[in-house]
Design a protein around this motif. Structure first.
Motif, PDB file in Angstrom:
ATOM      1  N   THR A 157       0.587 -12.260 -11.139  1.00  0.00           N
ATOM      2  CA  THR A 157       0.868 -11.658  -9.480  1.00  0.00           C
ATOM      3  C   THR A 157       0.133 -12.858  -8.566  1.00  0.00           C
ATOM      4  N   PRO A 158       0.435 -13.158  -7.537  1.00  0.00           N
ATOM      5  CA  PRO A 158       2.086 -12.786  -7.245  1.00  0.00           C
ATOM      6  C   PRO A 158       2.929 -13.663  -7.937  1.00  0.00           C
ATOM      7  N   GLU A 199       5.750 -15.613  -7.371  1.00  0.00           N
ATOM      8  CA  GLU A 199       6.517 -16.284  -6.751  1.00  0.00           C
ATOM      9  C   GLU A 199       6.129 -17.766  -6.773  1.00  0.00           C
ATOM     10  N   GLY A 237      -5.011 -11.761 -10.242  1.00  0.00           N
ATOM     11  CA  GLY A 237      -3.763 -11.333 -10.607  1.00  0.00           C
ATOM     12  C   GLY A 237      -3.422 -10.526 -11.700  1.00  0.00           C
TER      13      GLY A 237
END
Length: 214
Positions: free
Chosen positions: A52-53, A55, A120
């Motif tokens: 994470t993140p 994206e 993350g």
């Protein structure tokens, strides 16, 4: 029987000169691992393989410090190891790769105490995938970089008979090139010109008119 003479004098040639193949394998491996380490945090989310993140192409301080920075350091170190013919430059590249690998291993542990962000959480639904993510992003990646960099440092720290023969060939090639240039200059015809170009063994003739005037 080796094709390299083991009795080549160690003082012949420059000791810092090495063939490019000396650190080529380790350098290429470190270079490719560094590219992986620097790019995977931005490409991994596209294939559901990320922290994470999750994206793609999202920049965070933790990604910069813990993944991009050591990845770029490994890339630079790998390139120096791969292309340099200087022992000191190639060794510097190997030490840079060692630092990059070491940081991949310890960086996630020190991230929060150093205040450089949180690495993350692994995007995984099983313990196996979580372990694979941690290995391929940090711990296993750093260990592989350390292995190849350390192996290259061992090769670069020893001046083998092959290195001595390589330096000797460079010295002989430069000496042959210099001899060829001198031979070429000596064979060039001298242009017609003033008496300074004449044969030094020829004495100038006196002026007959000057003798009659006296």
């Amino acid at each position: 029987m080796s094709d390299v003479d083991d009795n080549v004098p160690a003082g012949r040639g420059r000791p810092l000169r090495i063939p490019r193949s000396r650190g080529a394998i380790g350098g290429l491996a470190v270079l490719l691992l560094g590219v992986w380490g620097a790019l995977i945090p931005f490409l991994g989310p596209s294939i559901n393989f990320a922290f994470t993140p999750d994206e793609p192409w999202v920049w965070t301080a933790a990604r910069g410090w813990l993944e991009v920075l050591p990845g770029v350091a490994a890339i630079i170190g790998g390139v120096l190891m791969l292309v340099s013919r200087n022992r000191l430059v190639a060794s510097f590249g190997a030490w840079l790769a060692v630092a990059a690998g070491f940081w991949f291993v310890i960086g996630p542990v020190l991230a929060e105490p150093l205040g450089i962000g949180h690495v993350g959480d692994p995007v995984a639904t099983s313990d196996w995938k979580r372990a694979v993510l941690q290995l391929t992003y940090f711990y296993g990646l750093g260990a592989l970089i350390l292995f190849f960099a350390a192996a290259s440092l061992g090769r670069l720290s020893v001046r083998s008979a092959r290195d001595i023969a390589f330096a000797r060939r460079e010295v002989d090639a430069r000496a042959a090139a210099g001899a060829d240039r001198q031979h070429h200059v000596a064979d060039e015809p001298r242009p017609d010109g003033p008496a300074s170009w004449a044969d030094p063994g020829t004495e100038p003739q006196p002026n007959d008119r000057g003798l009659h005037r006296n």
